[in-house]
Design an enzyme around this catalytic site. Structure first.
Site, PDB file in Angstrom:
ATOM      1  N   CYS A   1      -2.341   2.840   9.122  1.00  0.00           N
ATOM      2  CA  CYS A   1      -3.427   1.959   8.624  1.00  0.00           C
ATOM      3  C   CYS A   1      -4.690   1.798   9.612  1.00  0.00           C
ATOM      4  O   CYS A   1      -5.655   1.452   9.056  1.00  0.00           O
ATOM      5  CB  CYS A   1      -2.964   0.436   8.526  1.00  0.00           C
TER       6      CYS A   1
ATOM      7  N   HIS B   1       0.855  -1.241   0.024  1.00  0.00           N
ATOM      8  CA  HIS B   1      -0.116   0.069   0.009  1.00  0.00           C
ATOM      9  C   HIS B   1       0.937   1.139   0.013  1.00  0.00           C
ATOM     10  O   HIS B   1       1.929   1.134   0.752  1.00  0.00           O
ATOM     11  CB  HIS B   1      -0.719   0.130   1.268  1.00  0.00           C
TER      12      HIS B   1
HETATM   13  N1  ARG Z   1      -3.819  -7.171   6.453  1.00  0.00           N
HETATM   14  C1  ARG Z   1      -4.079  -6.109   5.738  1.00  0.00           C
HETATM   15  C2  ARG Z   1      -4.120  -6.154   4.415  1.00  0.00           C
HETATM   16  O1  ARG Z   1      -3.088  -6.660   4.036  1.00  0.00           O
HETATM   17  C3  ARG Z   1      -3.167  -4.831   6.311  1.00  0.00           C
HETATM   18  C4  ARG Z   1      -3.835  -3.568   5.863  1.00  0.00           C
HETATM   19  C5  ARG Z   1      -2.777  -2.493   6.414  1.00  0.00           C
HETATM   20  N2  ARG Z   1      -3.285  -1.155   6.006  1.00  0.00           N
HETATM   21  C6  ARG Z   1      -2.715  -0.203   5.398  1.00  0.00           C
HETATM   22  N3  ARG Z   1      -3.358   1.277   5.178  1.00  0.00           N
HETATM   23  N4  ARG Z   1      -1.774  -0.391   4.816  1.00  0.00           N
HETATM   24  O2  ARG Z   1      -4.821  -5.678   3.611  1.00  0.00           O
END
Ligand code: ARG
Length: 300
Positions: free
Chosen positions: A274, A180
């Site tokens: 996150c 991300h």
């Molecule tokens: N386990 C989640 C995923 O892989 C973690 C998300 C983390 N969120 C973020 N905004 N980076 O989607």
């Protein structure tokens, strides 16, 4: 898509904390039961109580800084729902809700959409293309940086540009640990960012260098503790614990780093940012004046 935007220079401007309004989701059902990014190891146990205490500490930190924190009720069977940043993008009180890449997370879409619909947000649009909200969209002043490569589709960048009427700059992520945009880039204020260059392709790095010549470059070691996944109010920067050099870089640039330990949430590939979705200018609950007077662009 690319956009014509002037380089942002932050110079020695005085830092100014601006109160924020955030949405967070308690990690009541948090866990690592599937693997959709390399941080997630379902065989490694997760201490949900510890995750809860760490999350409480994050929320308490925001409240102590004067921010308003809204809470959405967590739902059973959605272990990643704690990562509120992925639920949508909120700008000018308008919401584009997420459409998740993986089936494992698609169940989060409806409860978050319902929350926006019942909390005074007028224009709530369901994303037509895969987009993981603020996970891949970062608002810097009047423009929006947009990540792609692992999660959000490039088509969602055009959708964001059209829906919010703002210039969108697309950036391609190339390292699956930084899947991300918010795992590799952090917005510090309306003109300044920090980022981990190796997470981006050549074009992305050139774009960031041109747009943000004064940006903080985060080191490998700090990126590896998800240090980029930080939340700034323009002066205080809430940083995942362990990102030591990033803390020093922030202090040298006039910010105040505040470390929060989110080691349990990191087992799912997430940290401070996150867990935090910024609600920008919700018409139903106006904050003390949205500042539009901020000088933008080249300081020279
Ligand atoms: N386990 C989640 C995923 O892989 C973690 C998300 C983390 N969120 C973020 N905004 N980076 O989607």
């Amino acid at each position: 898509m690319t956009a014509l935007v002037e380089p942002r220079r932050s110079g020695a401007r005085e830092r100014e904390a601006k109160p924020r309004r955030y949405l967070m989701c308690p990690p009541a059902y948090f866990g690592v039961s599937y693997r959709i990014n390399p941080w997630m190891r379902p065989a490694v146990p997760v201490d949900r109580d510890l995750a809860g205490r760490q999350w409480d500490q994050l929320r308490a930190t925001y409240v102590a800084l004067g921010h308003e924190v809204e809470i959405i009720k967590p739902a059973a069977g959605l272990p990643d729902m704690v990562f509120a940043a992925n639920a949508g993008l909120v700008v000018d009180g308008k919401v584009l809700t997420a459409r998740f890449r993986h089936d494992e997370r698609r169940g989060e879409e409806a409860p978050y959409r319902a929350w926006f619909a019942t909390n005074g947000f007028g224009a709530v649009r369901t994303g037509a293309h895969v987009n993981e909200g603020e996970g891949d969209f970062a608002v810097v002043g009047d423009m929006i940086l947009a990540g792609t490569g692992f999660r959000s589709d490039p088509e969602s960048h055009d959708e964001v540009a059209e829906f919010f009427g703002r210039p969108v700059v697309s950036l391609r992520l190339v390292d699956d640990r930084y899947y991300h945009l918010d795992t590799a880039l952090c917005v510090l204020d309306d003109e300044q960012i920090a980022y981990y260059p190796a997470a981006f392709d050549d074009g992305g790095r050139v774009t960031l260098e041109e747009l943000f010549p004064d940006a903080i470059r985060v080191t490998d070691a700090d990126a590896e503790v998800l240090g980029c996944n930080a939340a700034s109010d323009g002066y205080h920067v809430v940083v995942p614990a362990g990102a030591h050099e990033f803390g020093e870089q922030l202090a040298a640039a006039g910010y105040e780093p505040i470390f929060v330990d989110l080691s349990e949430l990191r087992k799912a590939g997430g940290a401070a940012k996150c867990c935090t979705l910024e609600l920008r200018a919700d018409a139903a609950k106006p904050r003390t004046a949205q500042r539009g007077s901020h000088t933008q662009g080249n300081a020279s």
